[in-house]
Design a protein around this motif. Structure first.
Motif, short mmCIF file in Angstrom:
data_model
loop_
_atom_site.label_atom_id
_atom_site.label_comp_id
_atom_site.label_asym_id
_atom_site.label_seq_id
_atom_site.Cartn_x
_atom_site.Cartn_y
_atom_site.Cartn_z
N CYS A 29 0.72 -1.23 0.34
CA CYS A 29 0.22 -0.17 0.07
C CYS A 29 0.86 1.19 0.13
O CYS A 29 2.02 1.12 0.32
CB CYS A 29 -0.91 -0.48 1.33
SG CYS A 29 -2.01 1.41 1.70
N CYS A 32 0.25 3.63 3.37
CA CYS A 32 0.21 2.87 4.91
C CYS A 32 1.15 1.74 5.49
O CYS A 32 1.96 1.19 6.23
CB CYS A 32 -0.63 2.45 5.77
SG CYS A 32 -1.85 1.43 5.10
N CYS A 76 -4.22 -0.26 0.48
CA CYS A 76 -5.57 -0.98 0.47
C CYS A 76 -6.58 -1.04 0.74
O CYS A 76 -6.53 0.77 0.63
CB CYS A 76 -4.85 -1.32 1.79
SG CYS A 76 -4.35 -0.25 3.16
N CYS A 79 -7.26 2.51 3.10
CA CYS A 79 -6.32 3.94 2.91
C CYS A 79 -7.52 3.96 0.96
O CYS A 79 -7.85 5.44 1.03
CB CYS A 79 -5.02 3.59 2.03
SG CYS A 79 -4.31 3.54 3.90
ZN LIG Z 1 -3.19 1.17 3.32
#
Ligand SMILES: [Zn+2]
Length: 92
Positions: A29, A32, A76, A79
């Protein structure tokens, strides 16, 4: 998965078929750093120019085509929702 088990989504949030295609390759991701299966991650491609926005507008009006750099990112689900790539509860 048993027959009478309720499903939240037909695809179970992935791009795998009914039987599944085994383990999908993972991507990181961009926000994050979480490891997400590629078929679950949300991919976004955006162009952002290297020239200043005001200048880019002027150049475009004069007929120049500036594409800028392509930036592909994977998010992800958490997010993706945070950045508005997908919305909660929206069906397609
Ligand atoms: Zn993420």
């Amino acid at each position: 998965m048993s027959e009478d088990m309720p499903k939240k989504r037909k695809s179970r949030g992935r791009r795998k078929g009914k039987g599944g295609a085994g383990r999908a390759r993972t991507v990181v991701c961009s926000n994050c750093g979480a490891l997400v299966p590629r078929d679950k991650a949300k991919k976004t491609t955006r162009y952002h120019s290297l020239v200043e926005r005001t200048l880019a507008k002027e150049l475009e009006q004069s007929g120049a085509l500036i594409r800028g750099q392509r930036r592909t990112r994977y998010f992800c689900i958490s997010c993706a929702i945070h950045f508005g790539v997908v919305k909660v509860g929206r069906r397609r």
